[in-house]
Design an enzyme around this catalytic site. Structure first.
Site, PDB file in Angstrom:
ATOM      1  N   HIS A 158       0.815  -1.217   0.000  1.00 25.40           N
ATOM      2  CA  HIS A 158       0.000   0.000   0.000  1.00 25.40           C
ATOM      3  C   HIS A 158       0.848   1.268   0.000  1.00 25.40           C
ATOM      4  O   HIS A 158       0.341   2.355  -0.264  1.00 25.40           O
ATOM      5  CB  HIS A 158      -0.990  -0.001   1.173  1.00 25.40           C
ATOM      6  CG  HIS A 158      -0.391   0.259   2.511  1.00 25.40           C
ATOM      7  ND1 HIS A 158      -0.120  -0.737   3.421  1.00 25.40           N
ATOM      8  CD2 HIS A 158      -0.019   1.412   3.124  1.00 25.40           C
ATOM      9  CE1 HIS A 158       0.386  -0.218   4.518  1.00 25.40           C
ATOM     10  NE2 HIS A 158       0.457   1.088   4.367  1.00 25.40           N
ATOM     11  N   ASP A 188       0.103  -7.602   1.515  1.00 22.95           N
ATOM     12  CA  ASP A 188       0.532  -6.201   1.558  1.00 22.95           C
ATOM     13  C   ASP A 188       2.051  -6.073   1.571  1.00 22.95           C
ATOM     14  O   ASP A 188       2.614  -5.284   2.320  1.00 22.95           O
ATOM     15  CB  ASP A 188      -0.076  -5.499   2.778  1.00 22.95           C
ATOM     16  CG  ASP A 188      -0.038  -3.982   2.646  1.00 22.95           C
ATOM     17  OD1 ASP A 188       0.222  -3.495   1.525  1.00 22.95           O
ATOM     18  OD2 ASP A 188      -0.256  -3.289   3.648  1.00 22.95           O
ATOM     19  N   SER A 262       4.876   2.507   7.695  1.00 22.64           N
ATOM     20  CA  SER A 262       4.506   1.343   6.889  1.00 22.64           C
ATOM     21  C   SER A 262       5.671   0.861   6.045  1.00 22.64           C
ATOM     22  O   SER A 262       6.315   1.644   5.337  1.00 22.64           O
ATOM     23  CB  SER A 262       3.347   1.699   5.960  1.00 22.64           C
ATOM     24  OG  SER A 262       2.120   1.493   6.585  1.00 22.64           O
ATOM     25  N   ILE A 317      -6.923 -25.518  -2.067  1.00 20.76           N
ATOM     26  CA  ILE A 317      -7.653 -26.790  -2.100  1.00 20.76           C
ATOM     27  C   ILE A 317      -9.115 -26.617  -2.504  1.00 20.76           C
ATOM     28  O   ILE A 317      -9.824 -27.599  -2.674  1.00 20.76           O
ATOM     29  CB  ILE A 317      -7.562 -27.545  -0.757  1.00 20.76           C
ATOM     30  CG1 ILE A 317      -8.166 -26.726   0.380  1.00 20.76           C
ATOM     31  CG2 ILE A 317      -6.128 -27.937  -0.456  1.00 20.76           C
ATOM     32  CD1 ILE A 317      -8.240 -27.492   1.711  1.00 20.76           C
TER      33      ILE A 317
END
EC number: 3.4.21.107
Length: 535
Positions: A158, A188, A262, A317
């Site tokens: 992001h 992310d 971040s 799966i």
């Protein structure tokens, strides 16, 4: 976007507009229930677990768990932590890919109603958002760290999402252009490459699996564009699910981290990266000491795939699952609330080929106990083509199933047009007394009214009573009940019969398999004494 949780990078370059605009950040929001318990600092935690006065607690000596200073460690690590700056052209009416409208735009401060300042900012924002307004550049900041001297940088997806230009600033203020090697929306994470005439300082990954609650950690990043900021704290918890994605397994820390952190690293005291700071819990947008980092054990494999291939291949799966709660365990007659309950099976997926069924409970994967939250993450780590062994429980009987792992298909972008808004019960419906809803048969009228496909099976919910068990569990008009207690139902009478059978078994809970535009899910209901009756 919820106020209390955010992916916390990309502070706007327009910080000069004042503190009221410091929350100008973008990134995906993630739902998190309000925190109710504060995490004490290490000293307080020690005090809380103190033994009686006759046997006093002895704190570790300096150098044995309680460092005198982080200065030497910080000086060694700072050169490998970088500032990630992005430039993006924002056009009027643009939205983020995840639908968070307005995250890229400044927030209007709360001025007194009718004041000149309110009118000024209101007019300014209207001009900015006018359809005829020209595109404008939006600059944003985040953090990253170098993992290879050749110039490989890790950050959050992001931070760089939608960026048209990315630059990386080193600790010595050297500015380098970067290009994106690959990114992964689900976790992310993103990997960048910069070209440098000299080898760059790099930091190694550590083993997050051996990090314990209470261990010291260091976070380094660029909160609000303040590069090279070092904060310290402890690991507050492990294995946090903040509903940001299907593979949540976050490390929680009380090391202060803010918007702009971040993509920055979370270090242990050996200087190894054990996490990538990604999200914060915050009512105000600032740090309150609850931050979340992607564990290095999960991130390393993804980062390697992004470096080599630019994308991530995951195991799959082909089942839709949910956690086994105590109510569901009671309804299935399980001894404990453990495992992953299958709510749906993809028609041509690996699970269908292995003859797994809706209502099966997966309790082990390759001999290891699992729950619903962990199963997607553990399966995703397996390569396509690998043969795995599942331990399941089907109708109270344990079974072993061999399954060949498939490759996770690309995400579909098409979504249902919407959900039916009808609230009035249909004529001829049957009320399920004590549960607070009515059902009816699926006929041509119901298919047209609720926009159902031609082959839809089950019974349709035609009404839900306010403040009833059905309303509390999210049942809505237009939902379809396809199974009761793992038995298919196609008429209201069959639904009533299955409920009566469960009552006869003296069970406290009955399970409905409910289908709506979001898919299938098992919904447990407490059984009332009275039965169903027709209107």
């Amino acid at each position: 976007m919820p106020d209390h949780v955010s992916a916390f990078s990309r502070s706007s370059a327009a910080l000069g507009m004042g503190a009221a605009l410091l929350a100008m950040a973008t990134g995906r929001a993630c739902a998190l229930p309000p925190a109710t318990t504060a995490v004490p600092p290490p000293a307080a935690a020690n005090a809380a677990s103190a033994t009686p006065a006759s046997d006093p607690v002895r704190l570790p000596a300096p150098g044995h768990g309680t460092p005198d200073s982080f200065a030497d460690l910080a000086a060694r690590l700072l050169p490998a932590v970088v500032n990630v700056s992005t430039t993006e052209m924002v056009r009027p009416g643009d939205e983020d890919d995840d639908g968070d409208e307005g995250d890229n735009s400044p927030q209007i401060p709360n001025f007194p109603e009718g004041s000149p300042f309110e009118k000024f900012f209101h007019d300014f924002m209207n001009r900015q958002n006018s359809p005829n307004a020209p595109p404008r550049k939006m600059q944003a900041l985040g953090s990253g760290f170098i993992i290879d001297p050749s110039g490989i940088v890790v950050t959050n997806n992001h931070v760089v999402r939608n960026a048209e230009q990315i630059t990386v600033t080193l600790q010595d203020n050297t500015v380098l252009k970067a290009h994106l090697l690959g990114h992964d929306d689900r976790t992310d994470l993103a990997v960048l490459k910069v070209d440098s005439p000299r080898p760059l300082p790099a930091v190694p990954f550590g083993d997050s699996d051996h990090a314990r609650v209470g261990d010291w950690v260091l976070a380094i990043g660029n909160p609000f564009g303040l590069s090279g900021t070092v904060t310290a704290g402890i690991i507050s918890s492990r294995g946090r699910n903040i509903e940001q994605g299907p593979y949540d397994d976050f490390i929680q820390t009380d090391a202060p981290i803010n918007k702009g952190n971040s993509g920055g690293p979370l270090f242990n005291l050996h200087g190894d990266v054990i996490g990538i700071n990604t999200a914060i819990f915050s009512p105000s947008g600032g740090s309150i000491g609850i931050g979340f980092a992607i564990p290095s054990a999960e991130a390393q494999g993804i980062i390697e795939q992004l470096r080599k291939h630019g994308k991530v291949s995951r195991g799959w799966i082909g089942v839709r699952i949910q956690d086994v709660t105590q109510d569901i365990a009671d309804g299935l007659g399980l001894k404990s609330a453990h495992g992953a309950l299958i709510a749906g099976v993809e028609a041509k997926g690996p699970a269908a080929a292995a003859h797994l069924q809706t209502g099966d409970v997966i309790v082990t994967l390759d001999g290891k106990d699992i729950d619903g939250r962990a199963l997607p993450r553990l399966v995703a780590q397996l390569p396509a083509g690998r043969v795995a062994h599942l331990g399941i429980v089907r109708h109270d009987h344990p079974m072993n199933v061999t399954i060949t792992i498939g490759a996770l298909p690309e995400e579909k972008t098409d979504k249902a047009d919407g959900k039916p808004a009808q609230k009035a019960p249909a004529s001829g419906s049957m009320a399920v007394a004590g549960l607070g809803f009515t059902v009816g048969a699926i006929d041509d009228i119901a298919r047209q009214k609720y926009n159902m496909p031609e082959g839809q099976k089950g019974v349709v919910v035609t009404g839900v009573t306010d403040d009833s068990p059905a309303a509390e569990r999210g049942l809505r008009t237009g939902d379809v009940i396809t199974e009761v207690q793992q038995a298919s139902v196609s008429t209201p009478a069959e639904l009533k019969h299955q409920i009566d059978l469960v009552r006869a078994q003296k069970r406290r809970t009955v399970l409905f398999l409910v289908q709506n535009s979001d898919g299938l899910r098992w919904v447990p209901f407490p059984l009332a004494e009275s039965g169903a009756h027709s209107d």
